[in-house]
Motif scaffolding. Structure first.
Motif, PDB file in Angstrom:
ATOM      1  N   ILE A 160     -21.261  51.516 -42.366  1.00 28.20           N
ATOM      2  CA  ILE A 160     -20.422  50.602 -41.583  1.00 28.20           C
ATOM      3  C   ILE A 160     -20.759  50.717 -40.103  1.00 28.20           C
ATOM      4  O   ILE A 160     -20.964  49.712 -39.401  1.00 28.20           O
ATOM      5  CB  ILE A 160     -18.929  50.904 -41.813  1.00 28.20           C
ATOM      6  CG1 ILE A 160     -18.526  50.490 -43.230  1.00 28.20           C
ATOM      7  CG2 ILE A 160     -18.059  50.188 -40.776  1.00 28.20           C
ATOM      8  CD1 ILE A 160     -17.139  50.941 -43.631  1.00 28.20           C
ATOM      9  N   ILE A 161     -20.825  51.948 -39.611  1.00 21.85           N
ATOM     10  CA  ILE A 161     -21.103  52.177 -38.194  1.00 21.85           C
ATOM     11  C   ILE A 161     -22.488  51.652 -37.828  1.00 21.85           C
ATOM     12  O   ILE A 161     -22.681  51.048 -36.765  1.00 21.85           O
ATOM     13  CB  ILE A 161     -20.961  53.678 -37.866  1.00 21.85           C
ATOM     14  CG1 ILE A 161     -19.495  54.092 -37.988  1.00 21.85           C
ATOM     15  CG2 ILE A 161     -21.495  53.986 -36.474  1.00 21.85           C
ATOM     16  CD1 ILE A 161     -19.263  55.582 -37.981  1.00 21.85           C
ATOM     17  N   SER A 162     -23.451  51.837 -38.711  1.00 16.89           N
ATOM     18  CA  SER A 162     -24.809  51.381 -38.441  1.00 16.89           C
ATOM     19  C   SER A 162     -24.917  49.863 -38.439  1.00 16.89           C
ATOM     20  O   SER A 162     -25.804  49.294 -37.790  1.00 16.89           O
ATOM     21  CB  SER A 162     -25.770  51.958 -39.480  1.00 16.89           C
ATOM     22  OG  SER A 162     -25.782  53.371 -39.426  1.00 16.89           O
ATOM     23  N   SER A 163     -24.013  49.198 -39.151  1.00 22.35           N
ATOM     24  CA  SER A 163     -24.087  47.739 -39.291  1.00 22.35           C
ATOM     25  C   SER A 163     -23.443  46.986 -38.138  1.00 22.35           C
ATOM     26  O   SER A 163     -23.653  45.777 -37.995  1.00 22.35           O
ATOM     27  CB  SER A 163     -23.420  47.303 -40.604  1.00 22.35           C
ATOM     28  OG  SER A 163     -22.003  47.462 -40.527  1.00 22.35           O
ATOM     29  N   ILE A 164     -22.656  47.674 -37.318  1.00 21.20           N
ATOM     30  CA  ILE A 164     -21.932  47.001 -36.237  1.00 21.20           C
ATOM     31  C   ILE A 164     -22.807  46.969 -34.988  1.00 21.20           C
ATOM     32  O   ILE A 164     -23.156  48.017 -34.447  1.00 21.20           O
ATOM     33  CB  ILE A 164     -20.599  47.698 -35.954  1.00 21.20           C
ATOM     34  CG1 ILE A 164     -19.679  47.572 -37.179  1.00 21.20           C
ATOM     35  CG2 ILE A 164     -19.920  47.098 -34.712  1.00 21.20           C
ATOM     36  CD1 ILE A 164     -18.366  48.305 -37.048  1.00 21.20           C
ATOM     37  N   PRO A 165     -23.180  45.788 -34.526  1.00 22.46           N
ATOM     38  CA  PRO A 165     -24.051  45.711 -33.337  1.00 22.46           C
ATOM     39  C   PRO A 165     -23.312  46.112 -32.072  1.00 22.46           C
ATOM     40  O   PRO A 165     -22.103  45.885 -31.931  1.00 22.46           O
ATOM     41  CB  PRO A 165     -24.442  44.221 -33.301  1.00 22.46           C
ATOM     42  CG  PRO A 165     -23.305  43.517 -33.974  1.00 22.46           C
ATOM     43  CD  PRO A 165     -22.810  44.457 -35.040  1.00 22.46           C
ATOM     44  N   GLY A 166     -24.021  46.742 -31.171  1.00 25.02           N
ATOM     45  CA  GLY A 166     -23.428  47.133 -29.907  1.00 25.02           C
ATOM     46  C   GLY A 166     -23.584  46.047 -28.857  1.00 25.02           C
ATOM     47  O   GLY A 166     -24.461  45.188 -28.958  1.00 25.02           O
ATOM     48  N   ARG A 167     -22.707  46.065 -27.874  1.00 20.49           N
ATOM     49  CA  ARG A 167     -22.851  45.180 -26.718  1.00 20.49           C
ATOM     50  C   ARG A 167     -23.432  46.000 -25.575  1.00 20.49           C
ATOM     51  O   ARG A 167     -23.294  47.217 -25.526  1.00 20.49           O
ATOM     52  CB  ARG A 167     -21.494  44.623 -26.278  1.00 20.49           C
ATOM     53  CG  ARG A 167     -20.800  43.764 -27.301  1.00 20.49           C
ATOM     54  CD  ARG A 167     -19.594  43.075 -26.687  1.00 20.49           C
ATOM     55  NE  ARG A 167     -18.637  44.010 -26.108  1.00 20.49           N
ATOM     56  CZ  ARG A 167     -17.533  43.643 -25.446  1.00 20.49           C
ATOM     57  NH1 ARG A 167     -17.270  42.372 -25.265  1.00 20.49           N
ATOM     58  NH2 ARG A 167     -16.701  44.554 -24.971  1.00 20.49           N
ATOM     59  N   ASP A 168     -24.067  45.314 -24.656  1.00 21.10           N
ATOM     60  CA  ASP A 168     -24.588  46.009 -23.473  1.00 21.10           C
ATOM     61  C   ASP A 168     -23.502  46.085 -22.404  1.00 21.10           C
ATOM     62  O   ASP A 168     -23.725  45.758 -21.242  1.00 21.10           O
ATOM     63  CB  ASP A 168     -25.822  45.275 -22.937  1.00 21.10           C
ATOM     64  CG  ASP A 168     -27.001  45.385 -23.891  1.00 21.10           C
ATOM     65  OD1 ASP A 168     -27.092  46.417 -24.573  1.00 21.10           O
ATOM     66  OD2 ASP A 168     -27.803  44.440 -23.955  1.00 21.10           O
ATOM     67  N   THR A 169     -22.316  46.511 -22.819  1.00 21.96           N
ATOM     68  CA  THR A 169     -21.174  46.636 -21.914  1.00 21.96           C
ATOM     69  C   THR A 169     -20.701  48.072 -21.965  1.00 21.96           C
ATOM     70  O   THR A 169     -19.985  48.470 -22.886  1.00 21.96           O
ATOM     71  CB  THR A 169     -20.034  45.687 -22.340  1.00 21.96           C
ATOM     72  OG1 THR A 169     -20.521  44.358 -22.419  1.00 21.96           O
ATOM     73  CG2 THR A 169     -18.892  45.748 -21.334  1.00 21.96           C
ATOM     74  N   PHE A 170     -21.117  48.862 -20.999  1.00 22.64           N
ATOM     75  CA  PHE A 170     -20.747  50.269 -20.973  1.00 22.64           C
ATOM     76  C   PHE A 170     -19.915  50.574 -19.732  1.00 22.64           C
ATOM     77  O   PHE A 170     -20.267  50.152 -18.627  1.00 22.64           O
ATOM     78  CB  PHE A 170     -21.997  51.157 -20.982  1.00 22.64           C
ATOM     79  CG  PHE A 170     -22.710  51.181 -22.300  1.00 22.64           C
ATOM     80  CD1 PHE A 170     -22.311  52.043 -23.306  1.00 22.64           C
ATOM     81  CD2 PHE A 170     -23.779  50.323 -22.544  1.00 22.64           C
ATOM     82  CE1 PHE A 170     -22.974  52.059 -24.532  1.00 22.64           C
ATOM     83  CE2 PHE A 170     -24.440  50.333 -23.753  1.00 22.64           C
ATOM     84  CZ  PHE A 170     -24.032  51.210 -24.754  1.00 22.64           C
ATOM     85  N   VAL A 171     -18.826  51.287 -19.959  1.00 21.44           N
ATOM     86  CA  VAL A 171     -17.999  51.794 -18.863  1.00 21.44           C
ATOM     87  C   VAL A 171     -17.653  53.240 -19.195  1.00 21.44           C
ATOM     88  O   VAL A 171     -17.883  53.710 -20.310  1.00 21.44           O
ATOM     89  CB  VAL A 171     -16.709  50.967 -18.686  1.00 21.44           C
ATOM     90  CG1 VAL A 171     -17.019  49.507 -18.363  1.00 21.44           C
ATOM     91  CG2 VAL A 171     -15.823  51.067 -19.922  1.00 21.44           C
TER      92      VAL A 171
END
Length: 277
Positions: A160-171
């Motif tokens: 599940i964790i591997s399938s969720i794409p990340g956003r380039d929004t880091f804070v």
């Protein structure tokens, strides 16, 4: 850090601190550490000592101290008095305001205060350590390989964790936003920064929503208060982060349950398992 280190041993290493004259009271509620309320004359602090199993559920503390110092200066966390990462010792100022209870999150004023403190946390400078939940998930899974009853579902969580794409929004994120890690109301401040790191800001919202089983209405209130309004796209992304949080929470709790089992943990693992399916 071995449990053989006492609070007096830890305080003896603090420059200028008279350990023998200190009043020490152990605090309840810590899951990965031993914590104490320590008083010496007019000084009041909280002492944290790593527990034996801390390294099992926490890879390192490389980012925590840097973030905590900046957070203390910004008024969103207690100030650091002394630290020795190698020995697993941290001494911070004591905050006298009450710790939040789960019931407080039913009060709209507390939701507004939570949104405010999260905005202030996310305005802190990046610490430079990006949270890699995929790596953390695989590490937890490896530790569960010998327990087939846990490992099978651990694999599901990793997928599940591997399938969720990340956003380039880091804070800068706290990454463990639960009622017991928030103190005071005007202003609210946060404690227990050991999972701090650069992450998606909505993961912090998802952590409190998921941990405390928010209703859809309460989750929408928090999201709207945080973002100054909401829309379907933002709500969908919060839902995605919530699924991510549930999966990593299950893995974290399973890893802890393996070395320090309890009935409450077993019940929570089953609850999460039903929700994740």
């Amino acid at each position: 850090m071995s449990s053989s280190m006492t609070a007096y041993d830890a305080l003896a290493s603090v420059p200028g601190w008279d350990a023998a004259s200190t009043q020490i009271d152990e605090l309840e509620g810590g899951l990965t550490n031993r914590t104490y309320h320590v008083r010496l004359d007019e000084k009041e602090c909280v002492l944290r000592i790593d527990a034996d199993h801390t390294s099992t559920v926490l890879a390192d503390r490389s980012c925590e101290l840097e973030v905590l110092k900046k957070a203390g200066e910004a008024g969103v966390a207690p100030r650091v008095v002394y630290s020795d990462i190698d020995r697993g010792v941290l001494l911070t100022e004591f905050l006298p305001e009450p710790v939040w209870q789960e019931a407080d999150l039913e009060n709209p004023d507390y939701i507004e205060a939570l949104a405010d403190v999260l905005r202030r946390v996310h305005a802190l400078p990046l610490c430079g350590l990006q949270v890699d939940l995929k790596l953390s998930a695989r590490r937890y899974e490896e530790g569960l390989q010998e327990r087939h009853g846990l490992h099978d579902f651990a694999t599901r969580c990793v997928d599940i964790i591997s399938s969720i794409p990340g956003r380039d929004t880091f804070v800068c994120c706290h990454n463990d936003v639960v009622a017991g890690n928030i103190i005071g109301l005007a202003p609210a401040r946060m404690i227990d920064w050991e999972y701090a790191g650069d992450n998606d800001p909505l993961f912090d919202l998802a952590s409190v929503v998921g941990y405390h089983n928010f209703s859809k209405q309460r989750a929408q209130h928090l999201l709207s208060a945080y973002a100054g309004g909401t829309d379907s796209a933002l709500e969908e992304y919060l839902a995605e982060q919530l699924r991510l949080y549930d999966a990593i929470q299950w893995l974290w709790l399973a890893a802890r349950h393996l070395v320090s089992p309890s009935h409450n943990q077993a019940v929570r693992l089953e609850e999460l398992q039903q929700r994740i399916r």
